[in-house]
Design a protein around this motif. Structure first.
Motif, PDB file in Angstrom:
ATOM      1  N   VAL A 169       0.846  -1.205   0.000  1.00 28.35           N
ATOM      2  CA  VAL A 169       0.000   0.000   0.000  1.00 28.35           C
ATOM      3  C   VAL A 169       0.878   1.250   0.000  1.00 28.35           C
ATOM      4  O   VAL A 169       0.600   2.217  -0.715  1.00 28.35           O
ATOM      5  CB  VAL A 169      -0.954  -0.002   1.215  1.00 28.35           C
ATOM      6  N   ASP A 170       1.967   1.250   0.786  1.00 29.25           N
ATOM      7  CA  ASP A 170       2.890   2.396   0.791  1.00 29.25           C
ATOM      8  C   ASP A 170       3.557   2.566  -0.573  1.00 29.25           C
ATOM      9  O   ASP A 170       3.753   3.694  -1.047  1.00 29.25           O
ATOM     10  CB  ASP A 170       3.962   2.209   1.864  1.00 29.25           C
ATOM     11  N   THR A 173       1.046   4.098  -2.889  1.00 29.12           N
ATOM     12  CA  THR A 173       0.890   5.517  -2.566  1.00 29.12           C
ATOM     13  C   THR A 173       2.084   6.317  -3.075  1.00 29.12           C
ATOM     14  O   THR A 173       1.925   7.413  -3.625  1.00 29.12           O
ATOM     15  CB  THR A 173       0.746   5.710  -1.050  1.00 29.12           C
ATOM     16  N   ALA A 174       3.287   5.760  -2.888  1.00 29.64           N
ATOM     17  CA  ALA A 174       4.499   6.454  -3.328  1.00 29.64           C
ATOM     18  C   ALA A 174       4.572   6.588  -4.841  1.00 29.64           C
ATOM     19  O   ALA A 174       5.253   7.482  -5.351  1.00 29.64           O
ATOM     20  CB  ALA A 174       5.734   5.717  -2.812  1.00 29.64           C
ATOM     21  N   ILE A 176       2.111   7.400  -6.856  1.00 26.40           N
ATOM     22  CA  ILE A 176       1.114   8.320  -7.420  1.00 26.40           C
ATOM     23  C   ILE A 176       1.766   9.572  -8.002  1.00 26.40           C
ATOM     24  O   ILE A 176       1.603   9.890  -9.190  1.00 26.40           O
ATOM     25  CB  ILE A 176       0.069   8.717  -6.355  1.00 26.40           C
ATOM     26  N   LEU A 225      -8.689   2.489  -6.564  1.00 23.86           N
ATOM     27  CA  LEU A 225      -7.692   3.177  -5.755  1.00 23.86           C
ATOM     28  C   LEU A 225      -8.302   3.759  -4.486  1.00 23.86           C
ATOM     29  O   LEU A 225      -7.649   3.795  -3.434  1.00 23.86           O
ATOM     30  CB  LEU A 225      -7.026   4.283  -6.579  1.00 23.86           C
ATOM     31  N   TYR A 229      -6.641   3.040  -0.762  1.00 23.38           N
ATOM     32  CA  TYR A 229      -6.094   4.087   0.094  1.00 23.38           C
ATOM     33  C   TYR A 229      -6.990   4.411   1.282  1.00 23.38           C
ATOM     34  O   TYR A 229      -6.520   4.973   2.268  1.00 23.38           O
ATOM     35  CB  TYR A 229      -5.812   5.346  -0.729  1.00 23.38           C
ATOM     36  N   SER A 230      -8.254   4.052   1.189  1.00 22.48           N
ATOM     37  CA  SER A 230      -9.126   4.223   2.350  1.00 22.48           C
ATOM     38  C   SER A 230      -8.947   3.100   3.362  1.00 22.48           C
ATOM     39  O   SER A 230      -9.433   3.182   4.484  1.00 22.48           O
ATOM     40  CB  SER A 230     -10.591   4.279   1.897  1.00 22.48           C
ATOM     41  N   SER A 415       8.204  11.062  -3.876  1.00 24.56           N
ATOM     42  CA  SER A 415       7.676   9.713  -3.662  1.00 24.56           C
ATOM     43  C   SER A 415       7.061   9.537  -2.274  1.00 24.56           C
ATOM     44  O   SER A 415       6.078   8.824  -2.114  1.00 24.56           O
ATOM     45  CB  SER A 415       8.796   8.676  -3.841  1.00 24.56           C
ATOM     46  N   LEU A 418       3.175  11.687   0.114  1.00 24.99           N
ATOM     47  CA  LEU A 418       1.835  11.138   0.374  1.00 24.99           C
ATOM     48  C   LEU A 418       1.862   9.944   1.315  1.00 24.99           C
ATOM     49  O   LEU A 418       0.834   9.596   1.909  1.00 24.99           O
ATOM     50  CB  LEU A 418       1.169  10.719  -0.944  1.00 24.99           C
ATOM     51  N   VAL A 419       3.035   9.305   1.441  1.00 24.44           N
ATOM     52  CA  VAL A 419       3.124   8.121   2.309  1.00 24.44           C
ATOM     53  C   VAL A 419       2.990   8.524   3.772  1.00 24.44           C
ATOM     54  O   VAL A 419       2.355   7.831   4.585  1.00 24.44           O
ATOM     55  CB  VAL A 419       4.457   7.384   2.073  1.00 24.44           C
TER      56      VAL A 419
END
Length: 420
Positions: A169-170, A173-174, A176, A225, A229-230, A415, A418-419
């Protein structure tokens, strides 16, 4: 340390000699068990079984099958129509629409090959019809297809997460912001390169019609997505949801997926996974034993002895990965190199998630570099054009990608912001 270096040179030597990757992994596995294990090669089977007993591995065939279903159906066609209606007033509007469609489709399929084939089969004839040169059209499609490995969900990032035990998941997120950054770079170049192309008038009627026909396609990345992310979906659950959604949309709403198409996509995916899973099992079993015997940390300490700073290390890693990308497929490179590079990166304070993005972008460029550039081969086969013409077409795009790689490598916030 001598044994560790012997392992490294054994693997590199076999790869340089173009030995089959499965044979390389088996050779390395035997060496590892004889050098660090108890000498019982039969234990490799035990380690292989334990290594692949992971739920997240199910996400790989599910995402591949989902992308294949969409490639057979109408999702790509409807996405292109929406993007083309939006970019009509922009110079090079169709080329820009192609890049944007690749980015959106990548956020659904997770695969470079699927993105290139699905979008390219529709966009390539349209680009030629609109007067774009063959080399530019092929370069834009081959490069746009690579966005499928950076923009989440990304199958290479799933592999990296599995072999390095990094949060998938990280990693998603990285990916995006770097994915969007690369999309902006490629899109800006397409507009600049075609700044003299005649523009079209924006039509609210055409946009409304395109949006109505493509609304189900546009909902898919939002659901997929958003669920990841939720925290509502795990990566594996999101892959299952994506597959279920694509089947419903293509079969019952768009009505463009026959049972024969479904059978063919399932068969293709099974064949692909039949080739990937044995490699994954062997590589993971090797990583288990190497980690237990602290081999990666030994190599990391050795490298730290002559590489003094983080900048030099990143330059060496980027150089190594760019070379590896020319001669090795992405999955094999990740399975063999990711665990070692992660351990080395920690010595220089490089976040494993950031290193995962750097490795993915490097190997993304490798999809465009001969002799093993997968997207070059796919484009040559799918569009029946000379290999040399495709290579000429991607050259300026590779320059853009290299600039993006430098920024992503040396601006970790891009990167990791957002993490959190």
């Amino acid at each position: 340390m001598i044994l560790s270096l012997g392992l490294l040179f054994l693997a590199l030597g076999a790869l340089i000699l173009r030995v089959n990757i499965a044979a390389v992994l088996l050779l390395v596995g035997a060496y590892v068990h004889l050098a660090w294990g108890d000498g019982e090669l039969t234990y490799i089977i035990e380690d292989m079984w334990g290594a692949i007993d992971k739920e997240v591995l199910l996400s790989i065939p599910l995402f591949l099958l989902c992308g294949s279903v969409m490639g057979k159906g109408a999702i790509a066609e409807r996405l292109i129509r929406v993007m083309r209606s939006l970019t009509a007033p922009v110079p090079g509007g169709m080329a820009l629409a192609t890049i944007l469609t690749c980015a959106v489709f990548a956020a659904i399929s997770g695969s470079s090959a699927v993105t290139l084939i699905a979008v390219g089969s529709i966009a390539y004839p349209a680009l030629i019809k609109d007067g774009y040169s063959k080399s530019f059209a092929l370069g834009a499609l081959a490069t746009g297809g690579t966005l499928g490995v950076v923009i989440p969900p990304s199958i290479p990032m799933i592999l990296y997460g599995i072999v390095t035990e990094t949060s998938i998941v990280d990693l998603f997120t990285a990916g995006i912001l770097p994915g969007l950054f690369l999309t902006v770079l490629l899109g800006s170049y397409t507009v600049f390169a075609n700044r003299h192309v005649a523009r079209e008038q924006f039509s609210i009627g055409e946009f409304g019609s395109a949006l109505k026909s493509g609304i189900w396609s546009l909902f898919m990345p939002v659901i997929l997505l958003g669920g990841i992310y939720s925290g509502y979906f795990s990566p594996t659950e999101s892959a299952a949801v994506a597959l279920g959604y694509s089947l419903i949309v293509e079969r019952f709403i768009h009505r463009q997926l026959s049972l024969r198409d479904l059978y063919d996509t399932a068969l293709d995916t099974t064949t692909m996974m039949g080739a990937l899973f044995p490699l994954l099992a062997i590589a993971l079993s090797i990583n288990l034993l190497l980690t237990a015997e602290q081999v990666p940390s030994q190599l990391a300490d050795w490298v730290a002895g002559f590489v003094e700073d983080r900048t030099t290390f990143l330059l060496l890693v980027n150089g190594l990965l760019l070379i590896v990308g020319c001669v090795m497929d992405m999955a094999s490179a990740i399975l063999i190199l990711a665990p070692l590079l992660q351990q080395m990166g920690e010595v220089y304070g490089i976040d494993p998630v950031h290193l995962g993005v750097i490795m993915t972008v490097n190997l993304e460029i490798g999809l465009l570099t001969p002799p093993v550039g997968l997207n070059l081969i796919i484009a040559m086969t799918a569009f029946r054009e000379p290999f040399s013409l495709i290579v000429r077409g991607v050259l300026p795009f590779i320059g853009i990608m290299l600039f993006g790689l430098i920024v992503i490598s040396f601006v970790p916030a891009l990167s990791l912001w957002l993490v959190g």
